[in-house]
Design a protein around this motif. Structure first.
Motif, PDB file in Angstrom:
ATOM      1  N   GLU A  26       0.839  -1.234  -0.013  1.00  0.00           N
ATOM      2  CA  GLU A  26      -0.040   0.036  -0.150  1.00  0.00           C
ATOM      3  C   GLU A  26       0.817   1.371  -0.083  1.00  0.00           C
ATOM      4  O   GLU A  26       0.515   2.239  -0.239  1.00  0.00           O
ATOM      5  CB  GLU A  26      -1.029   0.124   1.137  1.00  0.00           C
ATOM      6  CG  GLU A  26      -1.855  -0.673   1.384  1.00  0.00           C
ATOM      7  CD  GLU A  26      -1.659  -2.466   1.705  1.00  0.00           C
ATOM      8  OE1 GLU A  26      -0.325  -2.422   1.979  1.00  0.00           O
ATOM      9  OE2 GLU A  26      -2.582  -3.270   1.890  1.00  0.00           O
ATOM     10  N   PHE A 310      -9.989 -16.022  -5.978  1.00  0.00           N
ATOM     11  CA  PHE A 310      -9.387 -16.268  -4.585  1.00  0.00           C
ATOM     12  C   PHE A 310      -9.965 -15.052  -3.643  1.00  0.00           C
ATOM     13  O   PHE A 310      -9.670 -15.305  -2.483  1.00  0.00           O
ATOM     14  CB  PHE A 310      -8.022 -16.309  -4.579  1.00  0.00           C
ATOM     15  CG  PHE A 310      -7.495 -17.594  -4.966  1.00  0.00           C
ATOM     16  CD1 PHE A 310      -7.440 -18.996  -4.146  1.00  0.00           C
ATOM     17  CD2 PHE A 310      -7.087 -17.967  -6.530  1.00  0.00           C
ATOM     18  CE1 PHE A 310      -7.192 -19.953  -4.622  1.00  0.00           C
ATOM     19  CE2 PHE A 310      -6.835 -19.108  -6.782  1.00  0.00           C
ATOM     20  CZ  PHE A 310      -6.841 -20.244  -5.869  1.00  0.00           C
ATOM     21  N   THR A 311     -10.383 -14.036  -4.316  1.00  0.00           N
ATOM     22  CA  THR A 311     -10.686 -12.749  -3.300  1.00  0.00           C
ATOM     23  C   THR A 311     -12.245 -12.862  -3.076  1.00  0.00           C
ATOM     24  O   THR A 311     -12.832 -12.137  -2.363  1.00  0.00           O
ATOM     25  CB  THR A 311     -10.578 -11.496  -3.895  1.00  0.00           C
ATOM     26  OG1 THR A 311     -11.319 -11.377  -5.330  1.00  0.00           O
ATOM     27  CG2 THR A 311      -9.130 -11.209  -4.372  1.00  0.00           C
ATOM     28  N   LYS A 375     -13.498  -3.040   1.833  1.00  0.00           N
ATOM     29  CA  LYS A 375     -12.537  -3.404   1.222  1.00  0.00           C
ATOM     30  C   LYS A 375     -12.904  -4.443  -0.006  1.00  0.00           C
ATOM     31  O   LYS A 375     -12.444  -4.340  -1.193  1.00  0.00           O
ATOM     32  CB  LYS A 375     -11.771  -4.613   2.334  1.00  0.00           C
ATOM     33  CG  LYS A 375     -10.216  -4.180   2.288  1.00  0.00           C
ATOM     34  CD  LYS A 375      -9.758  -5.178   3.154  1.00  0.00           C
ATOM     35  CE  LYS A 375      -8.228  -4.873   3.551  1.00  0.00           C
ATOM     36  NZ  LYS A 375      -7.610  -5.408   4.548  1.00  0.00           N
ATOM     37  N   GLU A 376     -13.902  -5.282   0.263  1.00  0.00           N
ATOM     38  CA  GLU A 376     -14.658  -6.064  -1.034  1.00  0.00           C
ATOM     39  C   GLU A 376     -14.880  -5.126  -2.060  1.00  0.00           C
ATOM     40  O   GLU A 376     -14.828  -5.723  -3.173  1.00  0.00           O
ATOM     41  CB  GLU A 376     -15.774  -7.002  -0.224  1.00  0.00           C
ATOM     42  CG  GLU A 376     -15.169  -8.301   0.528  1.00  0.00           C
ATOM     43  CD  GLU A 376     -16.585  -8.878   1.120  1.00  0.00           C
ATOM     44  OE1 GLU A 376     -16.109  -9.973   1.158  1.00  0.00           O
ATOM     45  OE2 GLU A 376     -17.345  -8.221   1.778  1.00  0.00           O
ATOM     46  N   VAL A 378     -14.122  -2.308  -2.970  1.00  0.00           N
ATOM     47  CA  VAL A 378     -12.881  -1.534  -3.713  1.00  0.00           C
ATOM     48  C   VAL A 378     -12.105  -2.828  -4.667  1.00  0.00           C
ATOM     49  O   VAL A 378     -11.960  -2.538  -5.728  1.00  0.00           O
ATOM     50  CB  VAL A 378     -12.025  -1.215  -2.536  1.00  0.00           C
ATOM     51  CG1 VAL A 378     -10.569  -0.957  -3.335  1.00  0.00           C
ATOM     52  CG2 VAL A 378     -12.378   0.039  -1.859  1.00  0.00           C
ATOM     53  N   THR A 379     -11.866  -3.865  -3.967  1.00  0.00           N
ATOM     54  CA  THR A 379     -11.469  -4.961  -4.737  1.00  0.00           C
ATOM     55  C   THR A 379     -12.233  -5.246  -5.969  1.00  0.00           C
ATOM     56  O   THR A 379     -11.672  -5.345  -6.912  1.00  0.00           O
ATOM     57  CB  THR A 379     -11.247  -6.316  -3.916  1.00  0.00           C
ATOM     58  OG1 THR A 379     -10.685  -5.794  -2.643  1.00  0.00           O
ATOM     59  CG2 THR A 379     -10.548  -7.417  -4.683  1.00  0.00           C
ATOM     60  N   SER A 382     -12.395  -2.047  -8.478  1.00  0.00           N
ATOM     61  CA  SER A 382     -11.110  -1.743  -9.148  1.00  0.00           C
ATOM     62  C   SER A 382     -10.668  -2.778  -9.904  1.00  0.00           C
ATOM     63  O   SER A 382     -10.240  -2.466 -11.177  1.00  0.00           O
ATOM     64  CB  SER A 382     -10.200  -1.754  -8.197  1.00  0.00           C
ATOM     65  OG  SER A 382     -10.582  -1.108  -6.951  1.00  0.00           O
ATOM     66  N   SER A 383     -11.063  -4.090  -9.947  1.00  0.00           N
ATOM     67  CA  SER A 383     -10.862  -5.123 -10.735  1.00  0.00           C
ATOM     68  C   SER A 383     -11.486  -4.951 -12.119  1.00  0.00           C
ATOM     69  O   SER A 383     -10.824  -4.834 -13.161  1.00  0.00           O
ATOM     70  CB  SER A 383     -11.086  -6.401 -10.158  1.00  0.00           C
ATOM     71  OG  SER A 383     -11.028  -7.623 -11.163  1.00  0.00           O
ATOM     72  N   GLN A 386      -9.989  -1.376 -13.682  1.00  0.00           N
ATOM     73  CA  GLN A 386      -8.528  -1.380 -13.966  1.00  0.00           C
ATOM     74  C   GLN A 386      -8.233  -2.438 -14.899  1.00  0.00           C
ATOM     75  O   GLN A 386      -7.196  -2.372 -15.918  1.00  0.00           O
ATOM     76  CB  GLN A 386      -7.749  -1.720 -12.815  1.00  0.00           C
ATOM     77  CG  GLN A 386      -7.632  -0.494 -11.908  1.00  0.00           C
ATOM     78  CD  GLN A 386      -6.714  -0.397 -10.771  1.00  0.00           C
ATOM     79  OE1 GLN A 386      -5.638  -0.638 -11.250  1.00  0.00           O
ATOM     80  NE2 GLN A 386      -6.849  -0.027  -9.614  1.00  0.00           N
ATOM     81  N   THR A 387      -8.977  -3.523 -15.249  1.00  0.00           N
ATOM     82  CA  THR A 387      -8.802  -4.614 -16.287  1.00  0.00           C
ATOM     83  C   THR A 387      -9.355  -4.021 -17.603  1.00  0.00           C
ATOM     84  O   THR A 387      -9.427  -4.783 -18.556  1.00  0.00           O
ATOM     85  CB  THR A 387      -9.199  -5.921 -15.841  1.00  0.00           C
ATOM     86  OG1 THR A 387     -10.661  -6.097 -15.495  1.00  0.00           O
ATOM     87  CG2 THR A 387      -8.339  -6.421 -14.587  1.00  0.00           C
TER      88      THR A 387
END
Lengths: 491, 574
Positions: A26, A310-311, A375-376, A378-379, A382-383, A386-387
């Motif tokens: 981070e 896995f997330t 957190k979940e 954001v993950t 963002s995925s 950003q992809t």
């Protein structure tokens, strides 16, 4: 613009040189990444000869790819002729043309190291050629022959039919194939066009005349959308394509819309008994159309639940915590023509099939009653965001993506789809996620499909007793294996 | 180059298209391979360790693959809330596991004496083992309180990482991902971090995951367990004979100490290659690689080589299996290792056989119609190679006939030179493939990794010219050298009786075993082609006499033939 880039380079060089390596990632600082997706309009050309084409030059390599999408599919098969769409698609490219036998055509293509593909699937057909740019004209000439004067050579027709009939014998060999077949039947009903698949009788009833009729009805320029990319100049290519599609020798039918008359199965646990030491499981619910306003929230919700590898929660609990499966996941894609499905699935040894189902259902319930974490969110978001640039990472993908938008109609309905995608994804809130979870993950509609060793699965694991009725309403239903040739239940 | 292509149409194909790889070495011996491509704002990055199942030994087969799984479990700062506690619990888990391993040893002895029948059955474990297992479960629960689940994945995913995965082969283990181009430093941080100080959390739960993977790939598929067995038959002395995923007896016996030793031996910088393909500047990427991966310490010993070689085969090997599959034939031959001069002629030869216009399809599928589908491929692995050809048997045909036909196609390659045009066709395809492989970052990276992991990335750029140089004489020479009876293993698969269900098959054949069916089909086909009624009637009479004599002991195939004779006589009398 230039200045910004320059300062980025300096920042990178600095961090790569002297700075300490932080203990947590981070602490790393990343340069900003600006990205705007290409616009389809820039590549779109309406040909006078009929089709809309997307022309994307790319001079990097001496290759050209021409790919034609055709408005037809399995849904256009006449009654009793299941298999005719696939067979027509296959033999267009593999059955020769008026001027060349199948063997001559294959030999020439192989010598040119050119690829010719042809197929008809559930909701679209496709014919394409990929050649070295020096052979482009010959490649296009072959494409025209294949599209206008296919031979459907008898020897290749017979071979394909035999391969299909013999292939049918393997329909019950692999539990994965049984699972796929029964999943679609439960999801859409046995009469939905996707489930009207070839039987021995339908396959044997197909004649070369059936193929000709199917071909002449649908394979004409009014029904084509074309993607072209590679080593050419735009103007020259457009002229070549005009010639390719001009003066079509036959007039076909106008495209018809894809049927939507599906029916989701009654709640229950549907078991196919198969002697294997690992059960394959699908926990199913009705899904969503991709144009639905809930689409973005549903994608985020599913990613957190089981779509994000896995997330995601299902993978974490079923695989990482309990070691019950190698692969445990969920998916809920948006349908193009009709709402698809929600599926949470895994494969586990017979004894722990029920226990894993209980865990998955627990997670499906939890996401409807508890807000997901920041957190979940954001993950997952963002995925997606950003992809996103990967959608257009090659020129071939640019052409194919926009052709597909045109073909399915979203390009016309929602031309800003790609431009707005990231903003729409970013706007999804925790409340949205919980709302769509509640709306779509409805326990009273759950259908569970299990393919595996029924007795061992029902026996369960001594350490993890499960009450079967707690998993789904409707109780246990035996699904017999089907006769691989008639698809009728086997005794 | 494009201009040249326009001018000299055909010969221009022979110009090799190089993958523009730049090779560098870090001070600690780690190799770095860079390919800059600026088409899209992303980077495909990965690294390969030159270690695979070939480096294992009996007792710890599957460790290279298990290790691949463990590399995602984190570092001292990723994956835990409290590293001190984390270590304490893991040490305690090892203590309990050591005691359980003592019990395992006792149970293996009991199993050898027949006192227990299934070492995997939880109910047959010793009392002490079960007590220890309960103790262990408590430690797992305690560990969960300090573990941060799959944090390694979460960091990457929330930063736009995708396609993250890893794989293990006989020769190498590879780890890779695609990241947005502004996240190169994150990649460096994450990958060097897990190499520098991996922490093998959840070691024992992960073995269960691997068992599920084994069930999914090998045990619950129609051919999985048979191909595993056939592979072991083929490799006699070489470690390629055991499966990459490991033997079921070994997977649960691998200890964390084994894993630590494996890591210290093989995951050392001089045995690793970093590969980056995409949107970065080489100079910066290299500096960053030195900063992050430069922290890895060289190994204490030279990375060991595999010494055991495959014994030259003494006799043909044959493998017959009844499986839930359409009948098919699968043939292996021993061939040389990666980079051997004969591998190029063998590659060309494999392409002469395969594809739409390949000889196998022409002969077996189109001409004799013995087969519905055929294949051939070859690969040079790091220590040895193999060539594989085969096909599915057409309904009503005999697998033996398919096998014979494949051998005949290959025999012709030994005696007659391949015509120039046919050879050129194959070479044109090798040349065009050199362009097609260059379209996007991820596949380029994967090819570099595969070549580097098997032997040397340079093969990507040097093989092309060697393939183009193959002559008809070379093909004849390698065909004669490798395709001998003594050098092959043949698997014949027939359908397991009672499967493939449905009413299609000649109802007469129901209930016969696979081999009997094949025999019966032959007889029936000769009966059906017989036109002389008298001959048929006399055969029927003979058979009926034999049946009467045999009584209840008559093999079912005799009744099948009787029925076929009666049917044929009926047809002719109509």
């Amino acid at each position: 613009m230039k200045k910004i880039i320059l300062s980025l380079v300096v920042a990178v060089a600095f961090s790569a040189g002297t700075a300490e390596i932080p203990v947590r990632p981070e602490k790393l600082k990343f340069p900003k990444l600006q990205y705007e997706p290409p616009s389809g309009a820039k590549y779109r050309v309406q040909l006078k000869s009929g089709p809309v084409v997307f022309v994307v030059p790319n001079r990097e390599l001496p290759l050209v790819s021409v790919s034609i999408m055709v408005r037809t599919g399995q849904y256009n098969e006449p009654k009793g002729k299941a298999g005719v769409a696939g067979m027509t698609g296959y033999l267009l490219g593999k059955g020769g043309t008026k001027s060349r036998t199948a063997e001559e055509l294959e030999e020439r293509l192989a010598f040119l190291a050119a690829g010719l593909s042809s197929s008809v699937g559930a909701t679209s057909g496709g014919v394409g050629v990929n050649t070295l740019s020096k052979d482009l004209d010959e490649g296009l000439a072959i494409l025209r022959e294949v599209l206008t004067t296919p031979r459907f050579q008898k020897s290749r027709f017979d071979l394909y039919q035999q391969q299909q009939l013999q292939g049918m014998k393997q329909r019950n060999d692999d539990s994965k194939n049984i699972e796929r077949r029964e999943l679609l039947r439960l999801a859409y009903g046995p009469n939905f066009f996707r489930n009207v698949i070839p039987t021995k009788t339908s396959m044997k009833s197909i004649t070369v005349e059936d193929l000709r009729a199917f071909h002449q009805a649908w394979f004409h320029p009014e029904n084509f959308v074309v993607a072209v990319s590679g080593d050419f100049d735009r103007k020259t290519m457009v002229a070549k394509l005009e010639t390719l599609f001009a003066k079509w020798p036959f007039k076909g039918k106008a495209a018809v819309s894809v049927p939507t008359n599906k029916r989701f199965a009654k709640p229950g646990i549907y078991v196919v008994d198969k002697d294997v030491n690992q059960g394959r499981v699908d926990i199913m619910l009705p899904g969503i159309h991709r144009d639905h306003p809930d689409f973005y929230a549903v994608q985020v919700m599913n990613d957190i639940l089981g779509g994000g590898g896995f997330t995601s929660r299902i993978t974490n609990r079923v695989r990482s915590d309990e070691g019950l499966a190698y692969s445990a996941y969920s998916y809920m894609p948006g349908g193009t023509y009709y709402p698809l499905l929600f599926v949470a699935g895994y494969q586990s040894k017979s004894a722990t099939v029920q226990y894993a189902a209980q865990i998955v259902l627990e997670e499906m319930r939890r996401i409807t009653v508890e807000a997901v974490t920041d957190k979940e969110m954001v993950t997952a978001k963002s995925s997606y965001i950003q992809t996103f640039p990967q959608t257009f990472e090659t020129k071939g993908k640019v052409a194919a993506t926009f052709a597909n938008e045109e073909f399915t109609g979203r390009g016309a309905r929602n031309p800003a789809y790609y431009k707005e995608f990231r903003a729409k994804m970013a706007a999804v809130t925790k409340a949205d996620v919980q709302r769509v979870a509640k709306k779509y993950l409805t326990p009273n509609k759950v259908v569970i499909l299990i393919v595996g060793d029924k007795d061992m699965i029902l026996k369960g694991h001594p350490d993890h007793p499960v009450n079967l009725d707690s998993l789904a309403r409707g109780g246990l239903k035996n699904v017999p294996l089907r006769d691989p040739f008639t698809l009728q239940p086997l005794k | 180059m494009r201009i040249l292509l326009g001018l000299f149409l055909f010969p221009a194909l022979l110009i090799a298209q190089q993958v523009p790889v730049k090779e560098h070495f870090l001070a600690n011996g780690m190799k770095v391979l860079l390919v800059e491509r600026h088409d899209a704002p992303s980077i495909s990055g990965g690294w390969v360790a030159r270690v695979g199942s070939v480096n294992e030994r009996p007792g710890i087969t599957g460790i290279a693959h298990l290790f691949e799984h463990m590399m995602f479990k984190g570092t001292p700062t990723l994956g835990t809330k409290d590293y001190k506690k984390d270590l304490e619990i893991m040490a305690e888990q090892e203590r309990v596991r050591d005691l359980m391993r003592t019990e395992d040893r006792k149970m293996r002895a009991m199993w050898r004496r027949g006192e227990i029948t299934d070492l995997f059955d939880p109910e047959q474990k010793t009392k002490r083992w079960r007590e220890l297992n309960d103790e262990f479960k408590k430690l797992v629960d305690a560990h969960r309180k300090v573990i941060v689940k799959n944090e390694f994945d979460r960091i990457y995913t929330s930063n736009g990482g995708s396609k993250m995965n890893a794989y293990t082969t006989y020769d190498h283990t590879a780890y890779f991902i695609s990241v947005p181009s502004n996240k190169l430093e994150l990649f460096m941080w994450m990958e060097s971090g897990r190499l520098l100080e991996p922490v093998f959390r959840e070691f024992y739960a992960e073995r269960d995951v691997v068992f599920e993977e084994r069930r999914m790939r090998t045990e619950s598929t129609p051919l999985g367990k048979f191909s595993e067995s056939f592979n072991s038959l083929f490799w006699e002395s070489h470690p390629y004979g055991w499966p990459v995923i490991g033997w079921p007896s070994d997977i649960p016996a691998i200890s964390k100490a084994d894993a630590d030793e494996f890591y210290a031996t093989f995951y050392v910088p001089e045995n690793l290659t970093l590969v980056l393909v995409g949107d970065f500047k080489s100079k910066e990427a290299l500096a960053m690689a030195q900063k992050y991966f430069g922290r890895l310490k060289r190994g204490k010993k030279t990375v060991p080589d595999v010494i055991t070689m495959e014994m030259p085969q003494k006799a043909e090997k044959r493998f017959y299996a009844e499986a839930e599959t359409n009948p098919n034939v699968d043939i292996y031959w021993h061939t040389p290792a990666f980079g051997h001069k004969d591998t190029y002629a063998l590659s060309v030869l494999s392409k002469i056989l395969t594809g739409n216009t390949g000889r196998l399809k022409k002969e077996l599928v189109l001409k004799s119609k013995l087969s519905t589908d055929t294949f051939a491929w070859t690969r040079g692995m790091h220590y040895a190679g193999q060539f594989n050809a085969g096909g599915e048997v057409a309904d009503g045909k005999d697998p033996a006939a398919v096998e014979t036909a494949i051998h005949a196609v290959i025999e012709k390659l030994k005696t007659e030179p391949v015509p120039a045009k046919e050879l050129q066709k194959v070479k044109n395809n090798f040349a065009a493939a050199e362009y097609r492989r260059l379209t996007s970052n991820h596949p380029i990276m994967m090819q570099i990794i595969r070549n580097e992991g098997t032997g040397d990335w340079r093969e990507l750029n040097t093989a092309g010219a060697k393939l183009q140089a193959v002559t008809p004489t070379d093909i004849q020479r390698v065909a004669n050298k490798y395709f001998t009876k003594e050098n092959r293993a043949v698997a014949i698969y027939t359908r397991k009786p009672g499967t493939g269900g449905g009413g299609d098959e000649d109802p007469l054949l129901a209930g016969l075993s696979g081999q009997q069916k094949a025999m019966a089909r032959k007889v029936i086909s000769s009966v059906n082609s017989e036109k002389d009624l008298a001959v048929l009637k006399s055969r029927l009479k003979q058979l009926e006499a034999q049946l009467e004599e045999a009584g209840a002991k008559a093999p079912p195939i005799m009744k099948v033939i009787r029925a076929a004779l009666r049917k044929r006589i009926g047809e002719l009398e109509k």
